[in-house]
Design an enzyme around this catalytic site. Sequence first.
Site, PDB file in Angstrom:
ATOM      1  N   SER A 187       0.798  -1.224   0.000  1.00 14.72           N
ATOM      2  CA  SER A 187       0.000   0.000   0.000  1.00 14.72           C
ATOM      3  C   SER A 187       0.830   1.274   0.000  1.00 14.72           C
ATOM      4  O   SER A 187       0.366   2.298  -0.494  1.00 14.72           O
ATOM      5  CB  SER A 187      -0.945  -0.004   1.197  1.00 14.72           C
ATOM      6  OG  SER A 187      -0.230  -0.195   2.388  1.00 14.72           O
ATOM      7  N   HIS A 215      -5.522  -3.832  -1.713  1.00 13.51           N
ATOM      8  CA  HIS A 215      -5.336  -2.821  -2.763  1.00 13.51           C
ATOM      9  C   HIS A 215      -5.335  -3.448  -4.161  1.00 13.51           C
ATOM     10  O   HIS A 215      -4.970  -2.780  -5.133  1.00 13.51           O
ATOM     11  CB  HIS A 215      -4.030  -2.046  -2.545  1.00 13.51           C
ATOM     12  CG  HIS A 215      -4.133  -1.031  -1.457  1.00 13.51           C
ATOM     13  ND1 HIS A 215      -4.675   0.226  -1.642  1.00 13.51           N
ATOM     14  CD2 HIS A 215      -3.794  -1.098  -0.144  1.00 13.51           C
ATOM     15  CE1 HIS A 215      -4.644   0.894  -0.510  1.00 13.51           C
ATOM     16  NE2 HIS A 215      -4.119   0.116   0.425  1.00 13.51           N
ATOM     17  N   LYS A 246     -12.320  -0.507   0.126  1.00 13.74           N
ATOM     18  CA  LYS A 246     -11.578   0.232  -0.901  1.00 13.74           C
ATOM     19  C   LYS A 246     -12.360   0.154  -2.218  1.00 13.74           C
ATOM     20  O   LYS A 246     -13.377   0.817  -2.356  1.00 13.74           O
ATOM     21  CB  LYS A 246     -10.144  -0.299  -0.997  1.00 13.74           C
ATOM     22  CG  LYS A 246      -9.394  -0.195   0.342  1.00 13.74           C
ATOM     23  CD  LYS A 246      -7.926  -0.459   0.225  1.00 13.74           C
ATOM     24  CE  LYS A 246      -7.256  -0.716   1.567  1.00 13.74           C
ATOM     25  NZ  LYS A 246      -7.292   0.389   2.528  1.00 13.74           N
TER      26      LYS A 246
HETATM   27  C1  LIG Z   1      -3.026  -4.199   2.712  1.00 10.26           C
HETATM   28  C2  LIG Z   1      -4.111  -3.795   3.652  1.00 10.26           C
HETATM   29  N1  LIG Z   1      -4.646  -4.712   4.455  1.00 10.26           N
HETATM   30  C3  LIG Z   1      -5.632  -4.401   5.313  1.00 10.26           C
HETATM   31  C4  LIG Z   1      -6.125  -3.122   5.398  1.00 10.26           C
HETATM   32  C5  LIG Z   1      -7.205  -2.810   6.379  1.00 10.26           C
HETATM   33  O1  LIG Z   1      -8.432  -2.819   5.727  1.00 10.26           O
HETATM   34  P1  LIG Z   1      -9.754  -2.390   6.494  1.00 10.26           P
HETATM   35  O2  LIG Z   1      -9.902  -0.908   6.294  1.00 10.26           O
HETATM   36  O3  LIG Z   1     -10.834  -3.198   5.883  1.00 10.26           O
HETATM   37  O4  LIG Z   1      -9.553  -2.756   7.934  1.00 10.26           O
HETATM   38  C6  LIG Z   1      -5.603  -2.128   4.585  1.00 10.26           C
HETATM   39  C7  LIG Z   1      -6.122  -0.745   4.687  1.00 10.26           C
HETATM   40  O5  LIG Z   1      -5.456   0.226   4.603  1.00 10.26           O
HETATM   41  C8  LIG Z   1      -4.571  -2.469   3.680  1.00 10.26           C
HETATM   42  O6  LIG Z   1      -4.031  -1.540   2.880  1.00 10.26           O
END
Ligand SMILES: Cc1ncc(COP(=O)(O)O)c(C=O)c1O
Length: 399
Positions: A187, A215, A246
Amino acid sequence: MHQDLDQRLRGDIEQFRRDGVYKRFNHLTSPQAPRVQMEGRGEIIILSSNNYLGLSNEPSVVAAGRAGLEQYGAGTASVRFICGTFTVHRDLEAALAELVGTEAALSFVSCWNANEALFATLLGPEDVVISDQLNHASIIDGVRLAKVISKCETAVYRHSDLADLEQVLQAHRDKRTRLIMTDGVFSMEGDIARLPDLLELGRRYDAVVAVDDSHATGVLGPNGRGTAEHYGVVGEVDIITSTLGKALGGAAGGFIASSATVCDYLSQRARPQLFSNALPCTVAASALGAVRHLQAHPDLVTRLHANARYFREQLVARGFKPLAGETPIVPVILGETAKAIRMSEMLLDEGVFVTGFGYPVVPKGEARVRCQVSAGHTREDLDEALGAFERVGRALGLI
Ligand SMILES: Cc1ncc(COP(=O)(O)O)c(C=O)c1O
């Protein structure tokens, strides 16, 4: 109010301000979109959102959420196994499994929650989780939690370094289960995991390969099915975790997709499933609407890819050196956190919202502004943002 605690925290917050790293919230008064209304600033171009396909305000997605609210009410009022599972959860999970190419899926209230559930539930003292060094914070914390709760062993390999991973796998040959965990798209860097190599290595060392596609779902591959589709290996990944927060409507929620057995086991034993309420039905319904919209409109993904390519090329043409990549995440490294925050403030003054990230979100000395392009951005939006980048870049001596 506890005086001592408040005083200590106030001191720390004042230091954040002096260091120029205090994060200000910007309040939006209109739905998430390429152009939004920001309180006190008027119309702003958003170039910092996970709304990759523009589905958070897509009419059919909003209508699906509203219908879910009408049909099922505002709250689940229970955890899944007591009386908190609704037919919309089953429909959503079937649609998610089909989308990412697994036998089954299980929803969670967030992907953070899903990642916290994963390792501690599936692994025990005879097992090891081996995690990419740059994995998302939710994976890092999920791994830390598993180390305490289920006493599994943990290891880290250098970012996307398959030789290093192989050494770690060799060192853990005696373990009952080796689980390799990687982000699909990282990310903060915007690069893509070397999934075919990971799968090959995983097979050779009899390891489970798990990918967090938060992502990548809705983003990678011609149909937005994720990292596996990008590489033409749909159906080969053992476990996929991802978010509904997202590209898939952007509300909230997450899921784990895998074999029916893994999902069944998680539904029986994952502590967030057993001790926390289910995903709200309205959110499940809008996410289901988002999956259906994505499947009916693969052209959105094509447009997203074209916009990402255009924005990256144009930044380079203007003298910036964004991290190389092919995803809609386009980071420009600046060094110090205060500089990244300063640049994002100057861009906002120009009407473009791009967030600056510093330590502890990224390593010290690698602060950056991270642009995120969406399918909804028009060429006019992107050109206007690029003009702002050019003016701010000159003012800061970056180009
Ligand atoms: C790679 C990754 N995993 C998990 C998450 C967390 O997602 P959530 O907003 O559904 O908790 C994010 C959010 O930024 C992320 O970028």
